[in-house]
Motif scaffolding. Sequence first.
Motif, PDB file in Angstrom:
ATOM      1  N   VAL A 112     -13.269 -21.938  -6.779  1.00 19.18           N
ATOM      2  CA  VAL A 112     -13.217 -22.291  -5.361  1.00 19.18           C
ATOM      3  C   VAL A 112     -13.146 -23.804  -5.190  1.00 19.18           C
ATOM      4  O   VAL A 112     -12.346 -24.318  -4.386  1.00 19.18           O
ATOM      5  CB  VAL A 112     -14.436 -21.721  -4.615  1.00 19.18           C
ATOM      6  N   LEU A 113     -13.948 -24.531  -5.947  1.00 17.55           N
ATOM      7  CA  LEU A 113     -13.938 -25.978  -5.843  1.00 17.55           C
ATOM      8  C   LEU A 113     -12.574 -26.546  -6.229  1.00 17.55           C
ATOM      9  O   LEU A 113     -12.034 -27.427  -5.554  1.00 17.55           O
ATOM     10  CB  LEU A 113     -15.021 -26.580  -6.740  1.00 17.55           C
ATOM     11  N   SER A 114     -12.007 -26.032  -7.307  1.00 16.92           N
ATOM     12  CA  SER A 114     -10.703 -26.500  -7.754  1.00 16.92           C
ATOM     13  C   SER A 114      -9.634 -26.279  -6.696  1.00 16.92           C
ATOM     14  O   SER A 114      -8.822 -27.172  -6.408  1.00 16.92           O
ATOM     15  CB  SER A 114     -10.315 -25.783  -9.056  1.00 16.92           C
ATOM     16  N   GLN A 115      -9.642 -25.103  -6.082  1.00 14.33           N
ATOM     17  CA  GLN A 115      -8.645 -24.798  -5.055  1.00 14.33           C
ATOM     18  C   GLN A 115      -8.885 -25.612  -3.782  1.00 14.33           C
ATOM     19  O   GLN A 115      -7.925 -26.030  -3.124  1.00 14.33           O
ATOM     20  CB  GLN A 115      -8.675 -23.307  -4.726  1.00 14.33           C
ATOM     21  N   TYR A 116     -10.152 -25.845  -3.460  1.00 12.51           N
ATOM     22  CA  TYR A 116     -10.432 -26.589  -2.228  1.00 12.51           C
ATOM     23  C   TYR A 116      -9.959 -28.037  -2.337  1.00 12.51           C
ATOM     24  O   TYR A 116      -9.353 -28.567  -1.394  1.00 12.51           O
ATOM     25  CB  TYR A 116     -11.919 -26.561  -1.883  1.00 12.51           C
ATOM     26  N   VAL A 117     -10.231 -28.693  -3.451  1.00 14.72           N
ATOM     27  CA  VAL A 117      -9.833 -30.099  -3.556  1.00 14.72           C
ATOM     28  C   VAL A 117      -8.312 -30.234  -3.590  1.00 14.72           C
ATOM     29  O   VAL A 117      -7.765 -31.236  -3.121  1.00 14.72           O
ATOM     30  CB  VAL A 117     -10.485 -30.784  -4.779  1.00 14.72           C
ATOM     31  N   GLN A 118      -7.619 -29.235  -4.118  1.00  9.95           N
ATOM     32  CA  GLN A 118      -6.150 -29.244  -4.052  1.00  9.95           C
ATOM     33  C   GLN A 118      -5.692 -29.144  -2.598  1.00  9.95           C
ATOM     34  O   GLN A 118      -4.769 -29.853  -2.175  1.00  9.95           O
ATOM     35  CB  GLN A 118      -5.582 -28.086  -4.870  1.00  9.95           C
ATOM     36  N   PHE A 119      -6.314 -28.257  -1.846  1.00  8.19           N
ATOM     37  CA  PHE A 119      -6.009 -28.125  -0.428  1.00  8.19           C
ATOM     38  C   PHE A 119      -6.294 -29.432   0.305  1.00  8.19           C
ATOM     39  O   PHE A 119      -5.505 -29.875   1.152  1.00  8.19           O
ATOM     40  CB  PHE A 119      -6.847 -26.988   0.177  1.00  8.19           C
ATOM     41  N   ALA A 120      -7.429 -30.060  -0.020  1.00  8.18           N
ATOM     42  CA  ALA A 120      -7.802 -31.308   0.634  1.00  8.18           C
ATOM     43  C   ALA A 120      -6.783 -32.408   0.356  1.00  8.18           C
ATOM     44  O   ALA A 120      -6.444 -33.196   1.252  1.00  8.18           O
ATOM     45  CB  ALA A 120      -9.196 -31.747   0.173  1.00  8.18           C
ATOM     46  N   ASP A 121      -6.290 -32.480  -0.865  1.00  9.19           N
ATOM     47  CA  ASP A 121      -5.245 -33.451  -1.186  1.00  9.19           C
ATOM     48  C   ASP A 121      -4.010 -33.236  -0.322  1.00  9.19           C
ATOM     49  O   ASP A 121      -3.382 -34.190   0.156  1.00  9.19           O
ATOM     50  CB  ASP A 121      -4.866 -33.352  -2.666  1.00  9.19           C
ATOM     51  N   GLN A 122      -3.659 -31.976  -0.112  1.00  6.92           N
ATOM     52  CA  GLN A 122      -2.495 -31.651   0.720  1.00  6.92           C
ATOM     53  C   GLN A 122      -2.744 -32.029   2.172  1.00  6.92           C
ATOM     54  O   GLN A 122      -1.846 -32.534   2.858  1.00  6.92           O
ATOM     55  CB  GLN A 122      -2.166 -30.170   0.600  1.00  6.92           C
ATOM     56  N   MET A 123      -3.958 -31.786   2.665  1.00  6.81           N
ATOM     57  CA  MET A 123      -4.293 -32.144   4.046  1.00  6.81           C
ATOM     58  C   MET A 123      -4.189 -33.658   4.258  1.00  6.81           C
ATOM     59  O   MET A 123      -3.719 -34.119   5.298  1.00  6.81           O
ATOM     60  CB  MET A 123      -5.696 -31.656   4.399  1.00  6.81           C
ATOM     61  N   HIS A 124      -4.630 -34.401   3.264  1.00  6.51           N
ATOM     62  CA  HIS A 124      -4.531 -35.852   3.393  1.00  6.51           C
ATOM     63  C   HIS A 124      -3.087 -36.313   3.319  1.00  6.51           C
ATOM     64  O   HIS A 124      -2.657 -37.181   4.104  1.00  6.51           O
ATOM     65  CB  HIS A 124      -5.342 -36.538   2.299  1.00  6.51           C
ATOM     66  N   GLU A 125      -2.336 -35.734   2.407  1.00  9.78           N
ATOM     67  CA  GLU A 125      -0.945 -36.149   2.242  1.00  9.78           C
ATOM     68  C   GLU A 125      -0.097 -35.776   3.453  1.00  9.78           C
ATOM     69  O   GLU A 125       0.734 -36.565   3.918  1.00  9.78           O
ATOM     70  CB  GLU A 125      -0.355 -35.499   0.983  1.00  9.78           C
ATOM     71  N   ASN A 126      -0.309 -34.574   3.977  1.00 11.25           N
ATOM     72  CA  ASN A 126       0.543 -34.087   5.066  1.00 11.25           C
ATOM     73  C   ASN A 126       0.081 -34.525   6.453  1.00 11.25           C
ATOM     74  O   ASN A 126       0.913 -34.712   7.352  1.00 11.25           O
ATOM     75  CB  ASN A 126       0.621 -32.559   5.024  1.00 11.25           C
ATOM     76  N   TYR A 127      -1.259 -34.649   6.635  1.00 10.67           N
ATOM     77  CA  TYR A 127      -1.775 -34.916   7.974  1.00 10.67           C
ATOM     78  C   TYR A 127      -2.714 -36.120   8.036  1.00 10.67           C
ATOM     79  O   TYR A 127      -3.361 -36.339   9.062  1.00 10.67           O
ATOM     80  CB  TYR A 127      -2.503 -33.681   8.503  1.00 10.67           C
ATOM     81  N   CYS A 128      -2.811 -36.875   6.948  1.00  9.57           N
ATOM     82  CA  CYS A 128      -3.663 -38.075   6.915  1.00  9.57           C
ATOM     83  C   CYS A 128      -5.117 -37.761   7.251  1.00  9.57           C
ATOM     84  O   CYS A 128      -5.812 -38.577   7.879  1.00  9.57           O
ATOM     85  CB  CYS A 128      -3.126 -39.137   7.869  1.00  9.57           C
ATOM     86  N   SER A 129      -5.588 -36.605   6.875  1.00  9.36           N
ATOM     87  CA  SER A 129      -6.988 -36.247   7.126  1.00  9.36           C
ATOM     88  C   SER A 129      -7.914 -37.202   6.383  1.00  9.36           C
ATOM     89  O   SER A 129      -7.676 -37.539   5.224  1.00  9.36           O
ATOM     90  CB  SER A 129      -7.263 -34.808   6.670  1.00  9.36           C
ATOM     91  N   ARG A 130      -8.944 -37.637   7.056  1.00  6.02           N
ATOM     92  CA  ARG A 130      -9.872 -38.594   6.456  1.00  6.02           C
ATOM     93  C   ARG A 130     -10.728 -37.926   5.377  1.00  6.02           C
ATOM     94  O   ARG A 130     -11.112 -36.765   5.503  1.00  6.02           O
ATOM     95  CB  ARG A 130     -10.771 -39.206   7.537  1.00  6.02           C
ATOM     96  N   TYR A 131     -11.046 -38.693   4.353  1.00  2.00           N
ATOM     97  CA  TYR A 131     -11.852 -38.170   3.256  1.00  2.00           C
ATOM     98  C   TYR A 131     -13.229 -37.736   3.733  1.00  2.00           C
ATOM     99  O   TYR A 131     -13.809 -36.791   3.194  1.00  2.00           O
ATOM    100  CB  TYR A 131     -11.987 -39.223   2.163  1.00  2.00           C
ATOM    101  N   SER A 132     -13.780 -38.427   4.717  1.00  5.25           N
ATOM    102  CA  SER A 132     -15.101 -38.042   5.222  1.00  5.25           C
ATOM    103  C   SER A 132     -15.058 -36.650   5.842  1.00  5.25           C
ATOM    104  O   SER A 132     -16.027 -35.876   5.731  1.00  5.25           O
ATOM    105  CB  SER A 132     -15.578 -39.056   6.267  1.00  5.25           C
ATOM    106  N   VAL A 133     -13.940 -36.305   6.487  1.00  7.48           N
ATOM    107  CA  VAL A 133     -13.770 -34.974   7.073  1.00  7.48           C
ATOM    108  C   VAL A 133     -13.522 -33.944   5.975  1.00  7.48           C
ATOM    109  O   VAL A 133     -14.078 -32.844   5.997  1.00  7.48           O
ATOM    110  CB  VAL A 133     -12.606 -34.974   8.081  1.00  7.48           C
ATOM    111  N   LEU A 134     -12.710 -34.303   5.002  1.00  2.15           N
ATOM    112  CA  LEU A 134     -12.412 -33.386   3.905  1.00  2.15           C
ATOM    113  C   LEU A 134     -13.656 -33.107   3.060  1.00  2.15           C
ATOM    114  O   LEU A 134     -13.817 -32.008   2.514  1.00  2.15           O
ATOM    115  CB  LEU A 134     -11.316 -33.976   3.014  1.00  2.15           C
ATOM    116  N   GLY A 135     -14.536 -34.093   2.949  1.00  2.00           N
ATOM    117  CA  GLY A 135     -15.718 -33.928   2.108  1.00  2.00           C
ATOM    118  C   GLY A 135     -16.864 -33.204   2.779  1.00  2.00           C
ATOM    119  O   GLY A 135     -17.749 -32.662   2.113  1.00  2.00           O
ATOM    120  N   ARG A 136     -16.858 -33.162   4.110  1.00  2.00           N
ATOM    121  CA  ARG A 136     -17.984 -32.591   4.863  1.00  2.00           C
ATOM    122  C   ARG A 136     -18.303 -31.141   4.482  1.00  2.00           C
ATOM    123  O   ARG A 136     -19.487 -30.792   4.330  1.00  2.00           O
ATOM    124  CB  ARG A 136     -17.700 -32.708   6.358  1.00  2.00           C
ATOM    125  N   PRO A 137     -17.318 -30.246   4.297  1.00  2.00           N
ATOM    126  CA  PRO A 137     -17.662 -28.863   3.928  1.00  2.00           C
ATOM    127  C   PRO A 137     -18.375 -28.743   2.586  1.00  2.00           C
ATOM    128  O   PRO A 137     -19.108 -27.775   2.355  1.00  2.00           O
ATOM    129  CB  PRO A 137     -16.290 -28.159   3.879  1.00  2.00           C
TER     130      PRO A 137
END
Length: 389
Positions: A281-306
Amino acid sequence: MNIIRQLRTSVAPMVDVTDPCFLRLARLISPFGNHQLWTEMIHANAFARGHIHKDPWKLAQHMPLRELKDFASGVVVQIGSSSPDDAHEAVRQLVKLGVRNINLNCGCPSRNVQMGSFGAVLMKTPQLAADIVDAMSLAARGSNCRISVKCRVGVDQHDSAVFLQQFISEIVERTRHVDESSIGVILHARKAWLQGLSPKENRTIPLLNYDRVYEMLRMFTNTSFIVNGGIDSVKSVAEHLATADGVMMGRKIQEDPWFLSELDHHIYGIPLEKLPLQSDVLSQYVQFADQMHENYCSRYSVLGRPLFSFFRGRKGRALRAKLTQALAKAKTSRSSKHEPRYSAQFSEIVLETVEKASAEHRLHCDSSQRDILPATTSQSNRKQMTACA
């Protein structure tokens, strides 16, 4: 009785919690489609006047766009509104996006929501609430979209069975464009105090009144009811499901998202060996988070909160501190308000931080308890070993 897609357990909408990142993590923990996932509330004005539906970057900060395609029936978008016209336009645009479940917030007691004359305030104006639901139903007519209302069992001094009965009656009987059975009601078993209590206190201080919920269920036999409030164990979920159409949990899932895995096993009968491992789950989530940042500029603080609730015990406490520091340190001076830049990928930072937290954690555990990731209750009987708390 009809309930939203017949899913009997739901993750409640929570401001600054159930954003697309948290919902993605929940879906990775429980990929079986057993649980209804709710977005945090989005104001109808964002669609009617802000045209958020035309801006994928902004929309992706509030709605799980990827989930809509794969799990359209398993995602509920909650809106807040005091205007039938705005609510109608919001539903119209959400239906176009593929949303199949939309809920009207009639239960939030926060000061900002009160200033907008929606949330729990609407319980004091049942005719307006019914007009809004009526407009939402009209906008959804001809689609597979289901409309529901989430409210409290009372508000301020209005906490009698008669008051709640009249409010629900106004909603289900005056909705002209859909039949009564298609309107779902989610009842938080506490009343709301609009003055004197904070939103957090409104979740704990008013006494739970499950009897009032079940009284409404007996009165409105053609309406589906989901019970919400204070449900935090497999036993209590099973007990409520014996009578109610569904159960909604909020802070329990926020604090321990792996509880969804326990429900998958104990309520839905998923074998232990089929439950996802935390490492996967962790491996898949961080891959998703990388995509969110690349595609939508999501902040790391938001990606890390969950991830703050992903780990438990001593290691969890160590990780939260280390991860907060690492993510803040990674932000470069070139970052702008709309396009934050970082010195490394989110996945690299998280995995490195997890390894450091693991090393610190192992110093406090016996060698027989050493592991890479702490196990959940349901995983402790599997390949992973239980980490010390």
